[in-house]
Every structure is written in structure tokens, then in C-alpha cells.
Design a protein around this motif. Structure first.
Motif, PDB file in Angstrom:
ATOM      1  N   PHE A   1      34.867  37.845 -48.732  1.00  0.00           N
ATOM      2  CA  PHE A   1      33.584  37.909 -48.030  1.00  0.00           C
ATOM      3  C   PHE A   1      32.662  38.935 -48.672  1.00  0.00           C
ATOM      4  O   PHE A   1      31.454  38.705 -48.823  1.00  0.00           O
ATOM      5  CB  PHE A   1      33.835  38.257 -46.568  1.00  0.00           C
ATOM      6  CG  PHE A   1      32.587  38.434 -45.754  1.00  0.00           C
ATOM      7  CD1 PHE A   1      31.611  37.446 -45.717  1.00  0.00           C
ATOM      8  CD2 PHE A   1      32.376  39.595 -45.021  1.00  0.00           C
ATOM      9  CE1 PHE A   1      30.455  37.616 -44.957  1.00  0.00           C
ATOM     10  CE2 PHE A   1      31.233  39.761 -44.258  1.00  0.00           C
ATOM     11  CZ  PHE A   1      30.274  38.776 -44.231  1.00  0.00           C
ATOM     12  N   SER A   2      33.212  40.073 -49.081  1.00  0.00           N
ATOM     13  CA  SER A   2      32.401  41.106 -49.725  1.00  0.00           C
ATOM     14  C   SER A   2      31.787  40.582 -51.023  1.00  0.00           C
ATOM     15  O   SER A   2      30.605  40.817 -51.307  1.00  0.00           O
ATOM     16  CB  SER A   2      33.254  42.345 -50.012  1.00  0.00           C
ATOM     17  OG  SER A   2      33.758  42.898 -48.810  1.00  0.00           O
ATOM     18  N   LEU A   3      32.584  39.860 -51.799  1.00  0.00           N
ATOM     19  CA  LEU A   3      32.068  39.276 -53.039  1.00  0.00           C
ATOM     20  C   LEU A   3      31.010  38.214 -52.732  1.00  0.00           C
ATOM     21  O   LEU A   3      29.995  38.112 -53.438  1.00  0.00           O
ATOM     22  CB  LEU A   3      33.216  38.662 -53.844  1.00  0.00           C
ATOM     23  CG  LEU A   3      34.286  39.651 -54.331  1.00  0.00           C
ATOM     24  CD1 LEU A   3      35.420  38.896 -55.027  1.00  0.00           C
ATOM     25  CD2 LEU A   3      33.674  40.672 -55.282  1.00  0.00           C
TER      26      LEU A   3
ATOM     27  N   VAL B   1      23.085  38.405 -51.809  1.00  0.00           N
ATOM     28  CA  VAL B   1      22.016  39.338 -52.188  1.00  0.00           C
ATOM     29  C   VAL B   1      21.400  38.910 -53.517  1.00  0.00           C
ATOM     30  O   VAL B   1      20.178  38.943 -53.686  1.00  0.00           O
ATOM     31  CB  VAL B   1      22.570  40.776 -52.281  1.00  0.00           C
ATOM     32  CG1 VAL B   1      21.507  41.725 -52.852  1.00  0.00           C
ATOM     33  CG2 VAL B   1      23.016  41.272 -50.911  1.00  0.00           C
ATOM     34  N   GLY B   2      22.250  38.481 -54.455  1.00  0.00           N
ATOM     35  CA  GLY B   2      21.737  38.006 -55.738  1.00  0.00           C
ATOM     36  C   GLY B   2      20.857  36.774 -55.584  1.00  0.00           C
ATOM     37  O   GLY B   2      19.825  36.655 -56.258  1.00  0.00           O
TER      38      GLY B   2
ATOM     39  N   ILE C   1      19.095  35.981 -52.935  1.00  0.00           N
ATOM     40  CA  ILE C   1      17.835  36.419 -52.318  1.00  0.00           C
ATOM     41  C   ILE C   1      16.902  36.987 -53.381  1.00  0.00           C
ATOM     42  O   ILE C   1      15.701  36.678 -53.417  1.00  0.00           O
ATOM     43  CB  ILE C   1      18.116  37.459 -51.212  1.00  0.00           C
ATOM     44  CG1 ILE C   1      18.867  36.812 -50.055  1.00  0.00           C
ATOM     45  CG2 ILE C   1      16.805  38.074 -50.709  1.00  0.00           C
ATOM     46  CD1 ILE C   1      19.315  37.789 -48.980  1.00  0.00           C
ATOM     47  N   VAL C   2      17.461  37.820 -54.252  1.00  0.00           N
ATOM     48  CA  VAL C   2      16.648  38.408 -55.324  1.00  0.00           C
ATOM     49  C   VAL C   2      16.148  37.322 -56.275  1.00  0.00           C
ATOM     50  O   VAL C   2      14.970  37.303 -56.665  1.00  0.00           O
ATOM     51  CB  VAL C   2      17.464  39.466 -56.087  1.00  0.00           C
ATOM     52  CG1 VAL C   2      16.682  39.955 -57.310  1.00  0.00           C
ATOM     53  CG2 VAL C   2      17.811  40.635 -55.175  1.00  0.00           C
ATOM     54  N   ALA C   3      17.040  36.388 -56.651  1.00  0.00           N
ATOM     55  CA  ALA C   3      16.674  35.332 -57.591  1.00  0.00           C
ATOM     56  C   ALA C   3      15.607  34.409 -57.023  1.00  0.00           C
ATOM     57  O   ALA C   3      14.796  33.837 -57.777  1.00  0.00           O
ATOM     58  CB  ALA C   3      17.910  34.525 -57.987  1.00  0.00           C
ATOM     59  N   SER C   4      15.591  34.242 -55.697  1.00  0.00           N
ATOM     60  CA  SER C   4      14.597  33.370 -55.068  1.00  0.00           C
ATOM     61  C   SER C   4      13.263  34.081 -54.849  1.00  0.00           C
ATOM     62  O   SER C   4      12.348  33.510 -54.274  1.00  0.00           O
ATOM     63  CB  SER C   4      15.127  32.859 -53.723  1.00  0.00           C
ATOM     64  OG  SER C   4      15.256  33.929 -52.795  1.00  0.00           O
ATOM     65  N   ARG C   5      13.189  35.332 -55.307  1.00  0.00           N
ATOM     66  CA  ARG C   5      11.970  36.140 -55.203  1.00  0.00           C
ATOM     67  C   ARG C   5      11.556  36.390 -53.757  1.00  0.00           C
ATOM     68  O   ARG C   5      10.378  36.554 -53.446  1.00  0.00           O
ATOM     69  CB  ARG C   5      10.823  35.482 -55.968  1.00  0.00           C
ATOM     70  CG  ARG C   5      11.094  35.350 -57.465  1.00  0.00           C
ATOM     71  CD  ARG C   5       9.932  34.743 -58.215  1.00  0.00           C
ATOM     72  NE  ARG C   5      10.219  34.618 -59.636  1.00  0.00           N
ATOM     73  CZ  ARG C   5       9.366  34.111 -60.535  1.00  0.00           C
ATOM     74  NH1 ARG C   5       8.170  33.673 -60.123  1.00  0.00           N
ATOM     75  NH2 ARG C   5       9.700  34.035 -61.800  1.00  0.00           N
TER      76      ARG C   5
ATOM     77  N   VAL D   1      19.228  42.789 -41.785  1.00  0.00           N
ATOM     78  CA  VAL D   1      19.496  43.640 -42.938  1.00  0.00           C
ATOM     79  C   VAL D   1      19.318  42.905 -44.269  1.00  0.00           C
ATOM     80  O   VAL D   1      19.123  43.541 -45.309  1.00  0.00           O
ATOM     81  CB  VAL D   1      20.911  44.252 -42.858  1.00  0.00           C
ATOM     82  CG1 VAL D   1      21.066  45.079 -41.597  1.00  0.00           C
ATOM     83  CG2 VAL D   1      21.990  43.198 -42.947  1.00  0.00           C
ATOM     84  N   LEU D   2      19.386  41.570 -44.253  1.00  0.00           N
ATOM     85  CA  LEU D   2      19.236  40.805 -45.490  1.00  0.00           C
ATOM     86  C   LEU D   2      17.831  40.246 -45.680  1.00  0.00           C
ATOM     87  O   LEU D   2      17.303  40.232 -46.802  1.00  0.00           O
ATOM     88  CB  LEU D   2      20.244  39.656 -45.524  1.00  0.00           C
ATOM     89  CG  LEU D   2      21.709  40.048 -45.723  1.00  0.00           C
ATOM     90  CD1 LEU D   2      22.617  38.849 -45.479  1.00  0.00           C
ATOM     91  CD2 LEU D   2      21.936  40.611 -47.127  1.00  0.00           C
TER      92      LEU D   2
END
Length: 209
Positions: A58-60, A66-67, A69-73, A161-162
Motif C-alpha cells: 500500500f505504501s508503494l 502521488v506520482g 497526481i504530479v504527472a497529471s499536473r 491530503v492528496l
């Protein structure tokens, strides 16, 4: 609001961790019957090892989220630093449920089937693929009962938080979600631990192996 696929995965990934842990751990004590009969060790290690293993996955998975979310700008939430705290809170809640069902399954063999049906119903009663704001349309009495769902509060905290929150804040504000999540997680953990310890002395009499 955020894209729907982000809305969905921020609810699905936490749910999968919870559901898989509970499903896999329900039969764990019975499956370890030969070990329990022959070796003296804390029996809680058996179901907790499943929670730990799923927790690593789950942590991975949350790092991947998060990656994405960042990639989707999509802007990261200013509360992103609280993500480990919410994950820890869910781990406490999941551990309590796991201990409860694993302990009961040894004595009452139908718990497995009740758990499977219960998880299915629980999934649809949790705002994972639909927004919490829809709950505002149901009568106030039913809405209050709905909001007693511990996982509804956890999902709202993950989205806070996300993604910075959702429109569901009008139904369950972040402080209320946090308060409910903490209260339910601690209560379920204590209930699960007490239930497991109560049945633990008789495990060797009920398991086979």
C-alpha cells in the motif's frame, strides 16, 4: 474538482489495502493451525504479518498515486505532508478489524462468509466511486447513520491530503472527518485486540493441524 480518475484512485487504493488485509487475515489463524499447536508465540503475529505485508504494498501504491497526481499536473494538496499520518491511522483501524475477525473465525466458522458479504456492502456504503456530497440529499437521520461509517471519514481525509479536499466537506468537514477517524480507529483497535486476546487461550483447542 480533480479529474475523476484521481478522485477514484484516492479512494480505491486505501480500500484495497483494507479489504485485502481483512479478507486474507480472516482465515490466517486457522491456516496456521499446525504451527499454533506446536509452537508457543504471540498468536497475533499471524494476522498482523498479513497487515504488514499489505501495508508495504500500500505504501508503494500511494507513492505511485502521488506520482500520478504530479504527472497529471494537478496541484498537490498543501496537506500532503499529513499523508503518512492518515495511512498510520488507517493501519490502526485495519489492525483492529483484522484481529477481531481472525479471532472470531477460529471459534465461529461462518465469520468468513459474513465478512465477505459485509465488505461488499461496506464498499458501496463508502464514498469511493461517488462523491460524499450526494449523501446530503438523503434524510438527516439516515445521513447521520451514514456518517458513522469509519471508512467514509478515512476516504475524505485521503482526498484532503492528496487533492486538497472535495465537495464533500459540506457534509463532513475536515475536523469532523479527522475526529471520527481517530475515534473509530482507536475504538475498533481496542475492541479487536480485546476480542482476540479473549479467544487466544483456546485457539489450540479449535484449530486443526
Amino acid at each position: 474538482g480533480p479529474p475523476f480518475f484521481l478522485f477514484l484512485i484516492t479512494g480505491m487504493f486505501p480500500w484495497n489495502f483494507f479489504a485485502q488485509s481483512v479478507s486474507n487475515a480472516t482465515m490466517s489463524v486457522l491456516d496456521a493451525g499446525s504451527l499454533i499447536k506446536k509452537t508457543a508465540f504471540p498468536r497475533a503475529v499471524v494476522p498482523l504479518s498479513i497487515v504488514a505485508a499489505n501495508g508495504v504494498n500500500f505504501s508503494l501504491a500511494m507513492l505511485v498515486v502521488v506520482g500520478i497526481i504530479v504527472a497529471s499536473r494537478t496541484p498537490l494538496s498543501p496537506w500532503i505532508w499529513c499523508l503518512p499520518l492518515v495511512m498510520g491511522l488507517q493501519a490502526v483501524f485495519t489492525t483492529g478489524v483484522v484481529l477481531l475477525v481472525a479471532g472470531l473465525q477460529v471459534r465461529y466458522r461462518d465469520v468468513k462468509y459474513i465478512t465477505e458479504v459485509g465488505l461488499l456492502l461496506w464498499f458501496y456504503l463508502t464514498p469511493i466511486f461517488y462523491p460524499l456530497e450526494l449523501v446530503a440529499r438523503i434524510p438527516a437521520a439516515l445521513r447521520l447513520v451514514y456518517l458513522l461509517n469509519p471508512f467514509a471519514a478515512l476516504v475524505e481525509l485521503y482526498r484532503l491530503v492528496l487533492l486538497g479536499g472535495t465537495s464533500g466537506a459540506a457534509v463532513m468537514s475536515p475536523p469532523v472527518a479527522l475526529g471520527l477517524a481517530v475515534a473509530f480507529s482507536l475504538a475498533i483497535f481496542l475492541i479487536g485486540l480485546a476480542g482476540f486476546r479473549r479467544h487466544e487461550p483456546t485457539f489450540a483447542d479449535w484449530v486443526t493441524g
